[in-house]
Structure formats: C-alpha cells, structure tokens
Design a protein around this motif. Structure first.
Motif, PDB file in Angstrom:
ATOM      1  N   THR A  29       0.811  -1.131   0.129  1.00 57.00           N
ATOM      2  CA  THR A  29      -0.017   0.054  -0.068  1.00 57.00           C
ATOM      3  C   THR A  29       0.786   1.274  -0.025  1.00 57.00           C
ATOM      4  OG1 THR A  29      -0.127   0.137   2.535  1.00 57.00           O
ATOM      5  CG2 THR A  29      -1.840  -1.298   1.330  1.00 57.00           C
ATOM      6  N   HIS A  30       1.949   1.142   0.152  1.00 57.92           N
ATOM      7  CA  HIS A  30       3.000   2.513   0.458  1.00 57.92           C
ATOM      8  C   HIS A  30       3.948   2.460  -0.749  1.00 57.92           C
ATOM      9  CE1 HIS A  30       1.024   2.355   4.377  1.00 57.92           C
ATOM     10  NE2 HIS A  30       1.727   3.326   4.585  1.00 57.92           N
ATOM     11  N   GLU A 110      -1.433  10.734   2.825  1.00 58.51           N
ATOM     12  CA  GLU A 110      -2.272  11.053   1.746  1.00 58.51           C
ATOM     13  C   GLU A 110      -2.026  10.368   0.444  1.00 58.51           C
ATOM     14  OE1 GLU A 110      -3.259  15.472   0.468  1.00 58.51           O
ATOM     15  OE2 GLU A 110      -1.161  15.000  -0.213  1.00 58.51           O
ATOM     16  N   GLN A 111      -0.912   9.879   0.266  1.00 58.31           N
ATOM     17  CA  GLN A 111      -0.765   9.072  -1.075  1.00 58.31           C
ATOM     18  C   GLN A 111      -1.249   7.541  -0.634  1.00 58.31           C
ATOM     19  OE1 GLN A 111       2.938  10.446   0.010  1.00 58.31           O
ATOM     20  NE2 GLN A 111       3.807  10.856  -2.127  1.00 58.31           N
ATOM     21  N   ASN A 112      -1.570   7.224   0.420  1.00 58.86           N
ATOM     22  CA  ASN A 112      -2.152   5.797   0.541  1.00 58.86           C
ATOM     23  C   ASN A 112      -3.838   6.014   0.682  1.00 58.86           C
ATOM     24  OD1 ASN A 112      -2.823   3.344   1.498  1.00 58.86           O
ATOM     25  ND2 ASN A 112      -1.855   3.301   3.250  1.00 58.86           N
ATOM     26  N   THR A 113      -4.107   6.248  -0.707  1.00 61.71           N
ATOM     27  CA  THR A 113      -5.386   6.338  -1.215  1.00 61.71           C
ATOM     28  C   THR A 113      -6.424   5.347  -0.599  1.00 61.71           C
ATOM     29  OG1 THR A 113      -5.244   5.491  -3.259  1.00 61.71           O
ATOM     30  CG2 THR A 113      -5.081   7.794  -3.238  1.00 61.71           C
ATOM     31  N   SER A 114      -6.167   4.051  -0.349  1.00 58.47           N
ATOM     32  CA  SER A 114      -6.857   3.215   0.221  1.00 58.47           C
ATOM     33  C   SER A 114      -7.209   3.236   1.685  1.00 58.47           C
ATOM     34  CB  SER A 114      -6.407   1.628  -0.289  1.00 58.47           C
ATOM     35  OG  SER A 114      -5.292   1.285   0.385  1.00 58.47           O
ATOM     36  N   VAL A 116      -7.046   6.169   3.165  1.00 57.29           N
ATOM     37  CA  VAL A 116      -7.952   7.367   3.274  1.00 57.29           C
ATOM     38  C   VAL A 116      -9.443   7.087   3.042  1.00 57.29           C
ATOM     39  CG1 VAL A 116      -8.427   9.601   2.217  1.00 57.29           C
ATOM     40  CG2 VAL A 116      -5.974   8.852   2.459  1.00 57.29           C
ATOM     41  N   GLY A 117      -9.447   6.238   1.905  1.00 56.52           N
ATOM     42  CA  GLY A 117     -10.955   5.874   1.577  1.00 56.52           C
ATOM     43  C   GLY A 117     -11.459   4.980   2.775  1.00 56.52           C
ATOM     44  N   ARG A 129      -3.878  18.904   7.224  1.00 53.24           N
ATOM     45  CA  ARG A 129      -2.843  18.374   6.428  1.00 53.24           C
ATOM     46  C   ARG A 129      -1.560  18.902   6.600  1.00 53.24           C
ATOM     47  NH1 ARG A 129      -0.059  19.412   1.406  1.00 53.24           N
ATOM     48  NH2 ARG A 129       0.295  17.340   0.042  1.00 53.24           N
TER      49      ARG A 129
END
Length: 150
Positions: A29-30, A110-114, A116-117, A129
């Motif tokens: 994920t990263h 922030e770049q770990n969109t899964s 965040v969702g 942020r």
C-alpha cells in the motif's frame, strides 16, 4: 471468515510477526515510500514505535494477521497482512480502538488512497494536512477526526 480474535500484544514475543505484517502491508500500500525510508522505519518498529503504543493483535486460527496501535485517543498505526486485506480485519481493529480506547483521530499518508478511503468510509473527516510526515520526510499526512455520530 474463520474466527477472528483480537487480543493485547504479548510483549516482545509478538514483535517478529508484527514487523512481518507491517512489511507486507507497506509493500502492498505504500509504493510512494523510498526503499531507504521504508527500511529505516522498519528498523525502529520493535525498538521504538511498538513500545510507544498500546498494541492490539488480530489473529485468525492463532496466526497474527493484523495489528493496531493506540496512544492517547489517536490511532497511531493499523496494518493488515497484504494477503488478508478486505476481510474485515481492519474494521474490527478500528471498531475496537474506537470503543475500547476512545480513538477519535488518525493521521494517514495522503498518498495511501486506500487507507484514506477506508477512514472516510468509516466516519472520519479530514481536519488538516501536513506537507511532511512526523519525521520530516516528504510524505504528506492527512489529519482525520471521527465525525460526530461516526
């Protein structure tokens, strides 16, 4: 799902399994992390990061498959073995942290969109942020809080 059990970490004896889970999750994920930063973080998990939080381990059939770490109402870490994602383990760990540890906040790359969702879907909202992570590395963080009634 086979019986999922949540339990407190068993001290240092859990560290190798938790580090392996962390690495599996981060590799999945990263992808934004540099190899150098990933390896540096991994070196500090057992010695510095795990002792600083209250760890809860998720097990299936006696095998650790995920964990969370909480400090002062903040979810400091939640990682699921890459092969076990999507089975409700993260939700179970998050629910326990909210109910038993009064978790109301989390910082998420922030770049770990899964991720965040995941938190947005479970009632968190973005309240701020930062341009860098807590160590000053160039990975922006979203500061999230559980919305009222979340």
């Amino acid at each position: 799902m086979t019986d999922l059990r949540l339990r407190p970490a068993a001290g240092r004896s859990d560290d190798p399994a938790l580090v392996a889970i962390w690495r599996s999750a981060v590799d999945a994920t990263h992808d934004f992390l540099s190899d150098i930063d990933r390896d540096e973080i991994e070196k500090h998990l057992a010695a510095d990061y795990f002792p600083a939080v209250r760890l809860t381990v998720a097990e299936i059939d006696g095998r650790p498959v995920g964990f969370s770490g909480v400090v002062d109402g903040d979810l400091a870490m939640l990682f699921i073995d890459a092969h076990e994602r999507g089975r409700g383990i993260g939700t179970a760990l998050l629910d326990r942290a909210i109910e038993h540890d009064d978790v109301a906040t989390v910082d998420v790359n922030e770049q770990n969109t899964s991720a965040v969702g995941f938190y947005l879907h479970r009632g968190f909202e973005v309240i701020g942020r930062s341009e860098t992570d807590e160590a000053g590395r160039p990975y922006p963080l979203l500061h999230m809080r559980l919305a009222d009634g979340g």
